[in-house]
Write a protein that holds these residues in place. Sequence first.
Motif, PDB file in Angstrom:
ATOM      1  N   CYS A 134       1.194   7.731  -9.990  1.00 42.34           N
ATOM      2  CA  CYS A 134       0.847   7.147  -8.695  1.00 42.34           C
ATOM      3  C   CYS A 134       0.025   5.890  -8.919  1.00 42.34           C
ATOM      4  O   CYS A 134      -0.886   5.883  -9.727  1.00 42.34           O
ATOM      5  N   CYS A 184      -0.697   3.030  -3.923  1.00 40.70           N
ATOM      6  CA  CYS A 184      -0.307   2.004  -2.965  1.00 40.70           C
ATOM      7  C   CYS A 184      -0.586   2.437  -1.532  1.00 40.70           C
ATOM      8  O   CYS A 184      -0.761   1.605  -0.657  1.00 40.70           O
ATOM      9  N   CYS A 197       2.359   6.688   1.183  1.00 41.28           N
ATOM     10  CA  CYS A 197       2.498   8.080   1.600  1.00 41.28           C
ATOM     11  C   CYS A 197       1.539   8.396   2.734  1.00 41.28           C
ATOM     12  O   CYS A 197       1.935   8.931   3.769  1.00 41.28           O
TER      13      CYS A 197
HETATM   14  S1  SF4 Z   1       3.227   6.407  -2.113  1.00 37.89           S
HETATM   15 FE1  SF4 Z   1       1.418   7.654  -2.480  1.00 37.89          FE
HETATM   16  S2  SF4 Z   1       1.958   8.895  -4.255  1.00 37.89           S
HETATM   17 FE2  SF4 Z   1       3.434   7.240  -4.184  1.00 37.89          FE
HETATM   18  S3  SF4 Z   1       2.571   5.696  -5.533  1.00 37.89           S
HETATM   19 FE3  SF4 Z   1       1.921   5.193  -3.453  1.00 37.89          FE
HETATM   20  S4  SF4 Z   1      -0.079   6.199  -3.252  1.00 37.89           S
HETATM   21 FE4  SF4 Z   1       0.932   7.098  -5.024  1.00 37.89          FE
END
Ligand code: SF4
Lengths: 438, 319
Positions: A400, A403, A406
């Motif tokens: 992870c 970013c 999610c």
């Molecule tokens: S979407 Fe969530 S789990 Fe996936 S890389 Fe980004 S922060 Fe990490």
Amino acid sequence: MTFKGGIHPKYNKITADKKIEKANLPKKIILPLSQHVGAPCEPIVNIGDYVKTGQKIAETQAFVSAPIHSSISGTVSSIENLPHPITGKPVNSVIIESDEKDEKIEMQKREYENLPADELKSIIKDFGIVGLGGAAFPTHVKLSPPQEKPIDTLIINGAECEPFLTTDHRLMLERTDDLIAGIRIIRKVLGVKSVFIGIEDNKHDAIKILKEKTIGQNIKVIPLHTKYPQGGEKTLIYAITKRKVPAGGLPMDIGCVVQNIGTAIAVYEAVALSKPLYERVITITGKVNNPKNLLVRNGAIIKDLIEQAGSYKGEPKKIIMGGPMMGFALPADDLPIIKGTSGLTIFNKDDIDEKRSTIECIRCGKCIQDCPMQLNPSLIAKYAENERIDLAENMYAMDCFECGCCAFNCPTHIPLVHWIRYAKSQILKNRAKAKDKK
Amino acid sequence: MEARKFIVESSPHFFSANYKYKLMGLVVIALLPAAILGVYNFGVHALLIIIVSTSVAILTEAFFNKLKKKPSAVEQGSAVVTGLLLGMILPPTLPLWVPAIGSFVAIAIAKHAFGGAGMTIFNPALVGRAFLVASFPALMAAYILDGITSATPLQMLKLNGYQSAVSHFGSNMLAYKSMFLGNIAGSIGETSALALLIGGLFLIFLKVIDWKIPTIYIGTVFVLTAIFGQDPIYHILGGGLFIGAFFMATAYEGMPITKSGRIYFALGLGILTTVIRLFGGYPEGVNFSILIMNAAAPLIERLTIKKPFGYIKNKEKKK
Ligand code: SF4
Ligand code: SF4
């Protein structure tokens, strides 16, 4: 040109049309001696010393590190432990009071066209250049790939996918020639042929001007689909070259080096003008009365900068160093900015997610669909919450890159990134422990 | 000046307006066309059934929230969906105590005995219905049309065969039309494919549900029934397939969380439904197929967990 997953947040680039302004000279600066990834620096000045703008005040012999320079002229008033703006942990910091003269060290123009790569690299190191996109990774390290990892592609990251921030956008428009000169220097250091500038297609003006000015220079401007996190290193490389950085690996493993727009300009300034990295452009945005792009001195105090952007609009609730997706919420506004600060985003009550609650995951699967790393954030977070760090590790928590896609779309607003971060820090701790035992 | 206090929390600091209660509200809105049409077709008693099933669901949920000391307006919202859905998949003739029992079973057993929100494996509304079918088989098979006892299209098919079923409507085109518009015997909210399609497309359009699940489910039934020499259009329109495919197979809690897992899930649903309808003892198979696939979902999920970005490349390299 794009990648799988990702989200479409409201971009809120309210400062996109605002020309970069020069900030007032700060009366006082605080320079934490740990500005970047890598070893902290040791001060090379003493309390009471007079320093000039651009004078080196701290350095270290470690390779993964970059020296720090004073951004004003004046007197070193104190060297003490102060909380680091991002980690909050006390770090040795140099405080300089300004004499308001801004007396600069001698900065000579340099004929650099014929300098060998090694010399260019040592200039880049000596003038304290680090990545200005956020992580502040020392640039000369990125430009020194080991022999067994040949680099064939240089990517300049002009995506600026983080909502609110517009520094790279403005730099591309206002400093186009310096940027291209910087890119050519970096290309020479790396000895690569193909150079791409990736820009999200919501910045037509930047794409247009760069396309015009790079004609015949073997630099390709690539318009990218506007989607967050297009400017993440791995997603950017994939979008442009369709190569995938191996899990746990670095871009250099697949022959790529990514540099940020501001960094390329800083490289140019260091090499051509002998100017150390003591100022940078940041976006001050969100709930301030006059959001703008400011050229600020390193170590300037956040509160003063916000005043120059028309001061807080309403009662501020959150100060984010960086943008709202990946930035850090700061505990106070009397902290300094550092080299890696790309912006200050101010949020007040209306922007705070108060509905963030304790409802359980409803298994909607949105987080999985949106994760650019194709992880299962819901599951990792659940494991982390239950202290099953081993299971979180098995579910690839370490891949992870925080970013925030999610958590952005999670309908029950589970603080997914918070839990994944927690899992990552625990995993690192466990690994360190395991190493100690051996 | 007094020092200001700032909120310090983990990024991101920016969210979409995607809330659970909003999702639940959208599902209720999407169900309304079919529910209203059902009441229009089957009369006031149908409305009473829906009201009873919905209110018992809400009350049961409130009771368990109190018991667990976790008051949550949002969970009340999801109880509305469960209650409404259950009411819509019951025959319009039931005495009112039957939906009350069904709703209680749905919330108390299928939801809370399994640990409440987030832990539910089986679709609560379907568990409620299955319980009623097992306990009161005769009541649960008593369908009407225009106030007269009548068989559902699938019952006709099972009992008398295709020719007789179609001749009942006049021609196959007329049969399709009746089924599409909801002019057939059946459960309160399942008869009109059109009304359900409108609601389903609404949810797909707003990205509440994934278009792939209903499409694959209905598509699989269509293809398989055609392969077995049956009338595929009759099969997809003539029963609970549309309400099941759009509103129950897509329920988040009963399906695998992974993208590819959901595709296998929908495929499995189509196969099971066809097998039950063609070779099983029941005329309809949607209810049980979904429950069976609910049970299989955790396994499918485990088998379809993907390697993240950057892993496949590694493997290729090693070769
Ligand atoms: S979407 Fe969530 S789990 Fe996936 S890389 Fe980004 S922060 Fe990490
Ligand atoms: S987005 Fe949130 S609610 Fe949906 S599956 Fe992921 S964690 Fe669960």
